[in-house]
Write a protein that holds these residues in place. Sequence first.
Motif, PDB file in Angstrom:
ATOM      1  N   ALA A  66      33.000  36.318  44.163  1.00 12.57           N
ATOM      2  CA  ALA A  66      33.478  36.305  45.544  1.00 12.57           C
ATOM      3  C   ALA A  66      34.984  36.082  45.567  1.00 12.57           C
ATOM      4  CB  ALA A  66      32.773  35.212  46.334  1.00 12.57           C
ATOM      5  N   ASN A  67      35.629  36.546  46.642  1.00 21.37           N
ATOM      6  CA  ASN A  67      37.067  36.277  46.724  1.00 21.37           C
ATOM      7  C   ASN A  67      37.303  34.817  47.119  1.00 21.37           C
ATOM      8  OD1 ASN A  67      37.416  35.984  49.706  1.00 21.37           O
ATOM      9  ND2 ASN A  67      36.794  38.128  49.723  1.00 21.37           N
ATOM     10  N   LEU A  68      38.530  34.372  46.937  1.00 21.28           N
ATOM     11  CA  LEU A  68      38.855  32.954  47.094  1.00 21.28           C
ATOM     12  C   LEU A  68      38.583  32.472  48.514  1.00 21.28           C
ATOM     13  CD1 LEU A  68      40.094  30.832  45.128  1.00 21.28           C
ATOM     14  CD2 LEU A  68      42.273  31.248  46.261  1.00 21.28           C
ATOM     15  N   PHE A  69      38.977  33.261  49.494  1.00 19.20           N
ATOM     16  CA  PHE A  69      38.792  32.868  50.886  1.00 19.20           C
ATOM     17  C   PHE A  69      37.306  32.732  51.225  1.00 19.20           C
ATOM     18  CE2 PHE A  69      38.557  34.030  55.463  1.00 19.20           C
ATOM     19  CZ  PHE A  69      39.284  32.954  55.967  1.00 19.20           C
ATOM     20  N   SER A  70      36.495  33.664  50.752  1.00 17.15           N
ATOM     21  CA  SER A  70      35.048  33.598  51.013  1.00 17.15           C
ATOM     22  C   SER A  70      34.424  32.368  50.369  1.00 17.15           C
ATOM     23  CB  SER A  70      34.367  34.861  50.488  1.00 17.15           C
ATOM     24  OG  SER A  70      34.832  36.011  51.153  1.00 17.15           O
ATOM     25  N   SER A  71      34.896  32.012  49.179  1.00 14.84           N
ATOM     26  CA  SER A  71      34.367  30.829  48.489  1.00 14.84           C
ATOM     27  C   SER A  71      34.660  29.560  49.270  1.00 14.84           C
ATOM     28  CB  SER A  71      34.962  30.737  47.087  1.00 14.84           C
ATOM     29  OG  SER A  71      34.531  31.808  46.281  1.00 14.84           O
ATOM     30  N   VAL A  72      35.879  29.458  49.801  1.00 16.66           N
ATOM     31  CA  VAL A  72      36.228  28.281  50.601  1.00 16.66           C
ATOM     32  C   VAL A  72      35.382  28.234  51.866  1.00 16.66           C
ATOM     33  CG1 VAL A  72      38.073  27.158  51.911  1.00 16.66           C
ATOM     34  CG2 VAL A  72      38.573  28.166  49.672  1.00 16.66           C
ATOM     35  N   LEU A  73      35.212  29.374  52.517  1.00 17.73           N
ATOM     36  CA  LEU A  73      34.392  29.413  53.730  1.00 17.73           C
ATOM     37  C   LEU A  73      32.945  29.024  53.444  1.00 17.73           C
ATOM     38  CD1 LEU A  73      35.564  32.601  55.685  1.00 17.73           C
ATOM     39  CD2 LEU A  73      36.014  30.197  56.211  1.00 17.73           C
ATOM     40  N   PHE A 125      35.681  29.230  37.456  1.00 11.31           N
ATOM     41  CA  PHE A 125      35.960  29.238  38.900  1.00 11.31           C
ATOM     42  C   PHE A 125      37.441  29.035  39.252  1.00 11.31           C
ATOM     43  CE2 PHE A 125      34.693  24.892  37.736  1.00 11.31           C
ATOM     44  CZ  PHE A 125      35.750  24.145  38.238  1.00 11.31           C
ATOM     45  N   THR A 126      38.331  28.937  38.274  1.00 10.00           N
ATOM     46  CA  THR A 126      39.744  28.686  38.586  1.00 10.00           C
ATOM     47  C   THR A 126      40.639  29.920  38.461  1.00 10.00           C
ATOM     48  OG1 THR A 126      40.160  27.997  36.295  1.00 10.00           O
ATOM     49  CG2 THR A 126      39.577  26.270  37.880  1.00 10.00           C
ATOM     50  N   THR A 127      40.113  31.010  37.917  1.00  6.80           N
ATOM     51  CA  THR A 127      40.961  32.166  37.610  1.00  6.80           C
ATOM     52  C   THR A 127      41.641  32.739  38.843  1.00  6.80           C
ATOM     53  OG1 THR A 127      39.512  32.723  35.749  1.00  6.80           O
ATOM     54  CG2 THR A 127      41.011  34.428  36.523  1.00  6.80           C
ATOM     55  N   GLN A 128      40.876  32.962  39.904  1.00  5.58           N
ATOM     56  CA  GLN A 128      41.468  33.549  41.114  1.00  5.58           C
ATOM     57  C   GLN A 128      42.517  32.635  41.722  1.00  5.58           C
ATOM     58  OE1 GLN A 128      39.225  35.691  44.125  1.00  5.58           O
ATOM     59  NE2 GLN A 128      37.399  35.620  42.832  1.00  5.58           N
ATOM     60  N   PHE A 129      42.243  31.342  41.718  1.00  8.12           N
ATOM     61  CA  PHE A 129      43.209  30.393  42.274  1.00  8.12           C
ATOM     62  C   PHE A 129      44.507  30.411  41.471  1.00  8.12           C
ATOM     63  CE2 PHE A 129      45.148  26.149  42.228  1.00  8.12           C
ATOM     64  CZ  PHE A 129      45.409  25.994  43.581  1.00  8.12           C
ATOM     65  N   GLU A 130      44.399  30.429  40.146  1.00  8.38           N
ATOM     66  CA  GLU A 130      45.597  30.453  39.313  1.00  8.38           C
ATOM     67  C   GLU A 130      46.345  31.773  39.445  1.00  8.38           C
ATOM     68  OE1 GLU A 130      44.006  29.587  35.485  1.00  8.38           O
ATOM     69  OE2 GLU A 130      43.648  27.455  35.931  1.00  8.38           O
ATOM     70  N   ASN A 131      45.613  32.870  39.591  1.00  6.26           N
ATOM     71  CA  ASN A 131      46.265  34.181  39.745  1.00  6.26           C
ATOM     72  C   ASN A 131      47.000  34.312  41.071  1.00  6.26           C
ATOM     73  OD1 ASN A 131      45.298  34.995  37.252  1.00  6.26           O
ATOM     74  ND2 ASN A 131      43.529  36.082  38.087  1.00  6.26           N
ATOM     75  N   LEU A 132      46.611  33.506  42.039  1.00  4.72           N
ATOM     76  CA  LEU A 132      47.269  33.557  43.345  1.00  4.72           C
ATOM     77  C   LEU A 132      48.654  32.909  43.326  1.00  4.72           C
ATOM     78  CD1 LEU A 132      46.470  34.532  46.247  1.00  4.72           C
ATOM     79  CD2 LEU A 132      45.801  32.165  46.714  1.00  4.72           C
ATOM     80  N   SER A 133      48.949  32.168  42.282  1.00  3.97           N
ATOM     81  CA  SER A 133      50.206  31.427  42.208  1.00  3.97           C
ATOM     82  C   SER A 133      51.412  32.358  42.123  1.00  3.97           C
ATOM     83  CB  SER A 133      50.198  30.500  40.990  1.00  3.97           C
ATOM     84  OG  SER A 133      51.477  29.934  40.780  1.00  3.97           O
ATOM     85  N   PRO A 134      52.471  32.078  42.899  1.00  4.20           N
ATOM     86  CA  PRO A 134      53.710  32.857  42.791  1.00  4.20           C
ATOM     87  C   PRO A 134      54.626  32.352  41.687  1.00  4.20           C
ATOM     88  CG  PRO A 134      53.901  31.280  44.577  1.00  4.20           C
ATOM     89  CD  PRO A 134      52.513  31.129  44.026  1.00  4.20           C
TER      90      PRO A 134
END
Length: 324
Positions: free
Chosen positions: A59-66, A126-135
């Motif tokens: 799932a995408n990050l936003f969907s996981s938080v929701l 479960f951390t890959t998408q969050f880390e990839n979002l980093s600028p």
Amino acid sequence: MTIIANILGELFAPTTAAYALAAIGLNIHFGMTGLMNMGQAGFMLLGAYGFAITQMHGANLFSSVLFALLLATVYALLLGIPTLKLGPDYLAMVTLAAAEIVRIVGRSTSMTSVTGGSAGIAPQDFTTQFENLSPLPDGTSTFLIWTYNNNIANSWWLRIVAWVLVALCAFLCWRWFRSPWGRVLKGIREDENAIRSLGKSVTKYKMQALIVGGLFGALAGIVFILPRSLNPDSLGRTVTFYTWTILLLGGAATIMGPILGSCVLWVLLTAVKETMRVSIPPTVISSNQIEALGWVIVGVALMLLVIFRPQGVLGNRKELAFNG
């Protein structure tokens, strides 16, 4: 310098932010409304599981938080519907037991394929998408006396996101505390019958407070697991105890109390442990004993605080009056 960096680094550590978020949620329950929630760890664990499991399945990050927030909402409804019309002691018992049920179910062998059982879920799942979002660029960065990875695990990126969430939640509470909704909650805390006489549905407002505080707990669970693995035993009864300690230390029914309480607790605990490690030779006391003794010393300090300043550092003694 390393010891000082370790101690002061707790001021803005992700774990400190996670506990601040959990305490802000508990502040809505207890400080605003007078709800005796003794199972904030249950909201945190469900939020952590909702986020981690959906991330494992793509799932995408936003969907996981929701989804994590949805789980917390359903959990609050299941807890609140049968208990909020009863006394606060019943809610305390139900929330404590329910949090333990969540933990035990999560670590059971029958749930291993979903939750990982007692071993939990590894962070790389479960951390890959969050880390990839980093600028931020890859590698490490140094700011003043602190050096951390930019994106991986206990990182600058996680610290930035965690404390932005804390600031946002504190701002929302500041607005809510001064809103008509917040004044109704405060009235429920002080005298339920007076609010009923005004035609307000006390149970409805309590349910709203339970849900909103639980949502903050779910966010706290997500922040808590991002720098580590998701282990159900790491979000057990002791987490609820720490959260209550933080809230009462900083001051219930205040905006900055939960944040200050979290920073003070973890900085104080780290300072005591680091000081003992430096000043006491390992032949006299082992590392495990230092861990335990550190909590004893901090516990005694907190006992003295409760005795001589029960309203906490920032609290008002008048705010501790419940039901008249």
